[in-house]
Design a protein around this motif. Structure first.
Motif, PDB file in Angstrom:
ATOM      1  N   GLY A 287      84.432  38.291  70.387  1.00  0.00           N
ATOM      2  CA  GLY A 287      83.902  37.141  69.679  1.00  0.00           C
ATOM      3  C   GLY A 287      84.028  37.261  68.186  1.00  0.00           C
ATOM      4  O   GLY A 287      84.597  38.229  67.705  1.00  0.00           O
ATOM      5  N   PRO A 288      83.568  36.284  67.417  1.00  0.00           N
ATOM      6  CA  PRO A 288      82.926  35.056  67.886  1.00  0.00           C
ATOM      7  C   PRO A 288      83.934  34.146  68.599  1.00  0.00           C
ATOM      8  O   PRO A 288      84.990  33.851  68.063  1.00  0.00           O
ATOM      9  N   ALA A 289      83.625  33.748  69.824  1.00  0.00           N
ATOM     10  CA  ALA A 289      84.542  32.913  70.595  1.00  0.00           C
ATOM     11  C   ALA A 289      83.843  31.603  70.931  1.00  0.00           C
ATOM     12  O   ALA A 289      82.668  31.432  70.663  1.00  0.00           O
ATOM     13  N   GLU A 290      84.610  30.724  71.576  1.00  0.00           N
ATOM     14  CA  GLU A 290      84.018  29.422  71.896  1.00  0.00           C
ATOM     15  C   GLU A 290      82.931  29.596  72.954  1.00  0.00           C
ATOM     16  O   GLU A 290      83.117  30.306  73.938  1.00  0.00           O
TER      17      GLU A 290
ATOM     18  N   LEU B 219      76.596  32.458  60.102  1.00  0.00           N
ATOM     19  CA  LEU B 219      77.944  32.237  59.597  1.00  0.00           C
ATOM     20  C   LEU B 219      78.875  31.712  60.680  1.00  0.00           C
ATOM     21  O   LEU B 219      79.972  31.261  60.396  1.00  0.00           O
ATOM     22  N   HIS B 220      78.474  31.804  61.929  1.00  0.00           N
ATOM     23  CA  HIS B 220      79.337  31.380  63.037  1.00  0.00           C
ATOM     24  C   HIS B 220      78.545  30.536  64.019  1.00  0.00           C
ATOM     25  O   HIS B 220      78.296  30.955  65.146  1.00  0.00           O
TER      26      HIS B 220
ATOM     27  N   THR C 241      79.068  29.536  68.344  1.00  0.00           N
ATOM     28  CA  THR C 241      79.996  30.497  68.940  1.00  0.00           C
ATOM     29  C   THR C 241      79.209  31.434  69.831  1.00  0.00           C
ATOM     30  O   THR C 241      77.985  31.469  69.808  1.00  0.00           O
TER      31      THR C 241
ATOM     32  N   LYS D 147      95.385  56.860  58.536  1.00  0.00           N
ATOM     33  CA  LYS D 147      96.289  57.546  59.479  1.00  0.00           C
ATOM     34  C   LYS D 147      96.990  58.681  58.780  1.00  0.00           C
ATOM     35  O   LYS D 147      97.763  58.469  57.874  1.00  0.00           O
TER      36      LYS D 147
END
Lengths: 186, 168
Positions: free
Chosen positions: A12-15, A62-63, A66, A186
């Motif tokens: 996430g943040p996803a729908e 902020l989201h 979501t 790395k």
């Protein structure tokens, strides 16, 4: 050297589904899968503890609308499982780059019958203890985000355990820093 | 993860056609919408030939945390200026947002050095997606590998790698 290990995955943040979305903030969901068997009531209560702790640090505003899903899989359990889950959750939030107000870590204290405090007890020490206290401690001024107790102890003993946990938190935050440093150079 | 910002140029993948509007996956928390009229020279009769799965290079006109992001493929004067459907062939891959910003900085040596190796077409999206097309598939893949490795290589290592390739 601990043998408790938890694998954390953050999505996430996803729908979010319309039934689950919140209009002004992100909806955080935690799934805790035990090593064997189906998730039971104990897992459900731990999921809620983790969720409330994470919601206190994640900047969900902020989201809005979501969904953030955190999935924890227990790989092995040798004591102090809840604080291991808390640490894994915080590292997952950090690695995913989610906006946070502070980091947090989990510390478990076992209060033995004679009054001595043991940090990060093994399964055996947990069984013999009079009380087991788990604290989630934030990185900003070592404030307490979450405290949960199993067993009975006096107020003074709880204060002592809390102070010890706050000191131990410093070591854990240093470990976070070292891990992140190693990952990105790395 | 990418968060849509107004004015950012991104590469989107068409996932659905819903009436007059295309839904594009831009790598954010929700799909962006793109009207079929938002192309250069598009009218109600003259629709753009966009299929599901096509790549589109466009910019955001609406992008805030409360609303669904909206994209267009024309700029404020109505010209396409390089935006629109990205052609056939080529290779799309994802890199970190930090590398994108490095590549889009004014004097980026990586792209200058690569262009001396082979000629190629390059589209860079602020959402972490890069599309490359060179003459042969092999050249395309070599460029893709170098761009992906640029994240961790220092300037000397990159020059060495390119010298080895152009020597071959």
């Amino acid at each position: 050297p601990g043998e408790t290990s938890v694998l954390a995955g953050l999505y996430g943040p996803a729908e979010a589904k319309v039934s689950k979305e919140l209009p002004d903030r992100a909806a955080l969901e935690v799934l805790l899968r035990p090593k064997v068997g189906l998730p039971g009531v104990l897992e459900r209560s731990r999921e809620q503890l983790l969720r409330q702790t994470c919601e206190a640090v994640v900047l969900g505003v902020l989201h809005p609308r979501t969904a953030i899903s955190l999935v924890l899989q227990v790989l092995s359990d040798a004591g102090s499982l809840l604080s291991c889950c808390l640490n894994a959750a915080c590292m997952a939030l950090l690695d995913a780059g989610l906006p946070l107000t502070a980091l947090f870590c989990g510390v478990t204290c076992a209060l033995q019958p004679d009054g001595t405090i043991l940090l990060d007890p093994t399964a055996r020490q947990e069984q013999e203890a009079r009380a087991i206290l788990t604290f989630a401690i934030a990185s900003s001024e070592r404030k307490v985000l979450m405290a949960t107790t199993k067993g009975s102890c006096s107020v003074e003993e709880m204060q002592q355990c809390l102070a010890t946990a706050q000191r131990a938190a410093t070591t854990i935050f240093q470990f976070y820093r070292d891990s992140v440093r190693r990952r990105y150079s790395k | 993860q990418y968060v849509p910002v107004k004015g950012d140029h991104v590469i989107g993948i068409v996932t659905a056609k819903a009436g007059d509007v295309f839904r594009l996956d831009v790598g954010g928390s929700e799909p962006a919408s793109l009207s079929y009229l938002a192309f250069e020279g598009a009218t109600k009769r003259n629709r753009p030939n966009v299929q599901v799965g096509d790549l589109i290079y466009g910019q955001f006109v609406v992008a805030n945390k409360d609303m669904e992001p909206e994209m267009v493929c024309i700029d404020s004067s109505g010209k396409s200026s390089g935006m629109g459907i990205i052609g056939q062939d080529g290779f799309l891959f994802k890199v970190s947002l930090g590398l994108i910003r490095k590549l889009l900085a004014p004097k980026c040596e990586i792209i200058q050095e690569l262009s001396q190796l082979y000629p190629f077409e390059l589209v860079i999206g602020m959402n972490g997606r890069i599309w490359v097309k060179a003459k042969t598939v092999q050249q395309t893949l070599i460029i893709v590998n170098i761009l992906e490795a640029c994240e961790y290589m220092t300037a000397e290592q990159r020059k060495q790698a390119l010298a080895k390739l152009s020597g071959n």
